[in-house]
Write an enzyme that holds these catalytic residues in place. Structure first.
Site, mmCIF file in Angstrom:
data_model
loop_
_atom_site.group_PDB
_atom_site.id
_atom_site.type_symbol
_atom_site.label_atom_id
_atom_site.label_comp_id
_atom_site.label_asym_id
_atom_site.label_seq_id
_atom_site.Cartn_x
_atom_site.Cartn_y
_atom_site.Cartn_z
ATOM 1 N N PHE A 43 37.992 50.272 38.090
ATOM 2 C CA PHE A 43 37.031 49.691 37.145
ATOM 3 C C PHE A 43 35.812 49.285 37.959
ATOM 4 O O PHE A 43 35.867 48.338 38.746
ATOM 5 C CB PHE A 43 37.684 48.478 36.477
ATOM 6 C CG PHE A 43 36.899 47.836 35.363
ATOM 7 C CD1 PHE A 43 36.917 48.365 34.082
ATOM 8 C CD2 PHE A 43 36.192 46.662 35.589
ATOM 9 C CE1 PHE A 43 36.233 47.742 33.044
ATOM 10 C CE2 PHE A 43 35.511 46.032 34.559
ATOM 11 C CZ PHE A 43 35.521 46.571 33.277
ATOM 12 N N ALA A 44 34.697 50.004 37.790
ATOM 13 C CA ALA A 44 33.520 49.812 38.638
ATOM 14 C C ALA A 44 32.408 49.135 37.854
ATOM 15 O O ALA A 44 31.556 49.794 37.258
ATOM 16 C CB ALA A 44 33.053 51.145 39.211
ATOM 17 N N SER A 73 31.096 45.527 39.067
ATOM 18 C CA SER A 73 30.330 44.637 39.942
ATOM 19 C C SER A 73 29.381 45.402 40.858
ATOM 20 O O SER A 73 29.657 46.527 41.282
ATOM 21 C CB SER A 73 31.277 43.793 40.802
ATOM 22 O OG SER A 73 32.047 42.934 39.995
ATOM 23 N N ARG A 88 41.838 39.271 31.067
ATOM 24 C CA ARG A 88 41.665 37.918 31.596
ATOM 25 C C ARG A 88 42.902 37.039 31.432
ATOM 26 O O ARG A 88 43.301 36.360 32.382
ATOM 27 C CB ARG A 88 40.441 37.257 30.964
ATOM 28 C CG ARG A 88 39.161 37.589 31.710
ATOM 29 C CD ARG A 88 37.928 36.992 31.079
ATOM 30 N NE ARG A 88 36.753 37.349 31.860
ATOM 31 C CZ ARG A 88 35.536 37.482 31.356
ATOM 32 N NH1 ARG A 88 35.336 37.306 30.056
ATOM 33 N NH2 ARG A 88 34.514 37.791 32.134
ATOM 34 N N GLU A 144 36.856 39.270 37.868
ATOM 35 C CA GLU A 144 36.880 39.316 36.396
ATOM 36 C C GLU A 144 36.275 38.060 35.776
ATOM 37 O O GLU A 144 36.707 37.586 34.727
ATOM 38 C CB GLU A 144 38.305 39.577 35.875
ATOM 39 C CG GLU A 144 38.829 40.947 36.277
ATOM 40 C CD GLU A 144 40.165 41.290 35.669
ATOM 41 O OE1 GLU A 144 40.372 40.959 34.484
ATOM 42 O OE2 GLU A 144 40.995 41.896 36.373
ATOM 43 N N SER A 185 35.351 31.178 38.090
ATOM 44 C CA SER A 185 35.704 29.982 37.316
ATOM 45 C C SER A 185 34.491 29.374 36.633
ATOM 46 O O SER A 185 34.568 28.896 35.494
ATOM 47 C CB SER A 185 36.357 28.948 38.241
ATOM 48 O OG SER A 185 37.610 29.398 38.699
#
Length: 375
Positions: free
Chosen positions: A115-116, A118, A233, A354, A357
């Site tokens: 999963f690209a 960032s 998540r 993902e 915080s």
């Protein structure tokens, strides 16, 4: 909040998964090389039928798998999760040809997904990504730019890539593409990170893609990304709960056996209270994770808020529990190869990936105020 408990079949399945992880998957994980895809481990997850369940299970089953595997073998948990994260957009938004080509290979462990999203300048702010998709003919684009902190890169067989097709449009100008690793112009570099799973950077030098590579619709890729992250998540939280439980179990055993001050370590009130706090926070995090997953499966309207709460609480809790476990074990927990040394390195990253915080807190606040304004 959903009232929640596991039924006997679910409880038995979780126990079976922990046994498989300890007896079959952990020995394979121990033979792997840190920072590289462990393909024998991925293949075994496929043989056991766990990868195929990624495409037939709901969010709760995904959480149960990740928590149970993490409790006995974090490497197996991570390998399973990364297959799901990279391939879910293909499952949910791919064309029939895309699904038929790639999903069977992902399910049997023959193809590794990634999963690209960032980038060096756009991590948690996904809408600010800068990888360009420049038009190339009537139904094609050329991808130019970089991706960074991509799990399974540069060894994956294909990537779900998010690129900007409409400059200046924010989240509305992003398109998701399925990009095989052998596309000309696509190169990658491994990154040496604290956690042992493979992470790398990708460079796109006018990589060709066409309409056949689009996942979903052009300029609607942000929806693909958010739908995927809302599913995964809560299960990041489940991964964290599994690590917290492993640390708690190790602490219970250690403090019950360790001689100290004329008794056992557990006889010291400060130690007993610390262990009680570890258990309390772990159980609270588990229940929030399960509730968020159940809400996703039910199609509840407040899934983004619940998913953010679950990831935030569980990952912060796991950091606390693992750190407390290290403190109660003393210097032995810092030796290379000790379970807690391993968990201490593993537990830090989930508070960042993902959605860090701080981003989860922003999502929670945004959803709360939106609900207040709508009422």
């Amino acid at each position: 909040m959903t009232a929640f408990s596991l039924d006997p079949a679910q409880t038995a399945w979780c126990a079976e998964l922990r046994t498989l992880a300890a007896e079959i998957l952990r020995p394979l994980a121990e033979k792997g090389e840190a920072g590289h895809v462990n393909r024998p481990l991925v293949a075994e997850l496929g043989r056991l039928g766990l990868l195929a369940r990624l495409f037939t299970s709901g969010a709760l089953d995904l959480c149960l798998m990740r928590e149970s595997l993490a409790q006995a073998c974090t490497e197996a948990e991570t390998a399973l999760a990364l297959q799901g994260l990279g391939a879910h957009p293909v499952h949910a938004y791919g064309t029939q040809d895309q699904r038929e080509r790639w999903l069977p290979q992902v399910a049997d462990g023959g193809a590794v997904a990634a999963f690209a999203l960032s980038e060096p300048g756009a991590g948690s702010d996904a809408a600010a990504l800068a990888l360009r998709a420049d038009e190339d003919g009537p139904d094609g684009w050329r991808l130019t730019g970089e991706k960074c902190w991509i799990s399974n890169a540069p060894e994956a067989d294909f990537y779900t890539v998010f690129a900007r097709t409409t400059p200046g449009a924010g989240a509305r100008g992003v398109t998701a593409f399925l990009v095989p690793a052998d596309r000309p112009g696509l190169t990658g570099t491994p990154l040496d990170m604290l956690s042992p799973h493979p992470i790398g950077a990708l460079a796109f030098d006018a990589v060709p893609v066409t309409a056949d590579d689009v996942l979903g619709e052009p300029d609607h890729g942000f929806r693909v990304a958010m739908h995927t992250l809302n599913l995964f998540r809560p299960s990041v939280g489940a991964f964290a709960v599994g690590m917290a439980r492993a640390a708690l179990d190790a602490t219970l055993e250690h403090t019950a056996q360790r001689d100290a001050f004329g008794g056992k370590l557990r006889d010291l009130q400060t130690v007993a209270h610390q262990v009680a706090e570890m258990a309390l926070r772990t159980e609270a995090a588990r229940l929030m994770v399960y509730a968020a997953a159940a809400a996703y499966d039910e199609g509840a309207p407040d899934v983004p808020q619940r998913a953010a709460m679950a990831k935030l609480l569980a990952t912060e809790t796991a950091q606390y529990v693992v750190d407390a476990a290290v403190q109660l074990h003393g210097a032995r927990a810092l030796r290379r190869g000790h379970l807690l040394e391993h968990l201490y390195r593993e537990v830090r990253a989930p508070r960042i990936y993902e959605g860090a915080s701080e981003v989860q807190r922003a999502i929670i606040a945004k959803e709360l105020y939106a609900a207040e304004e709508a009422s």
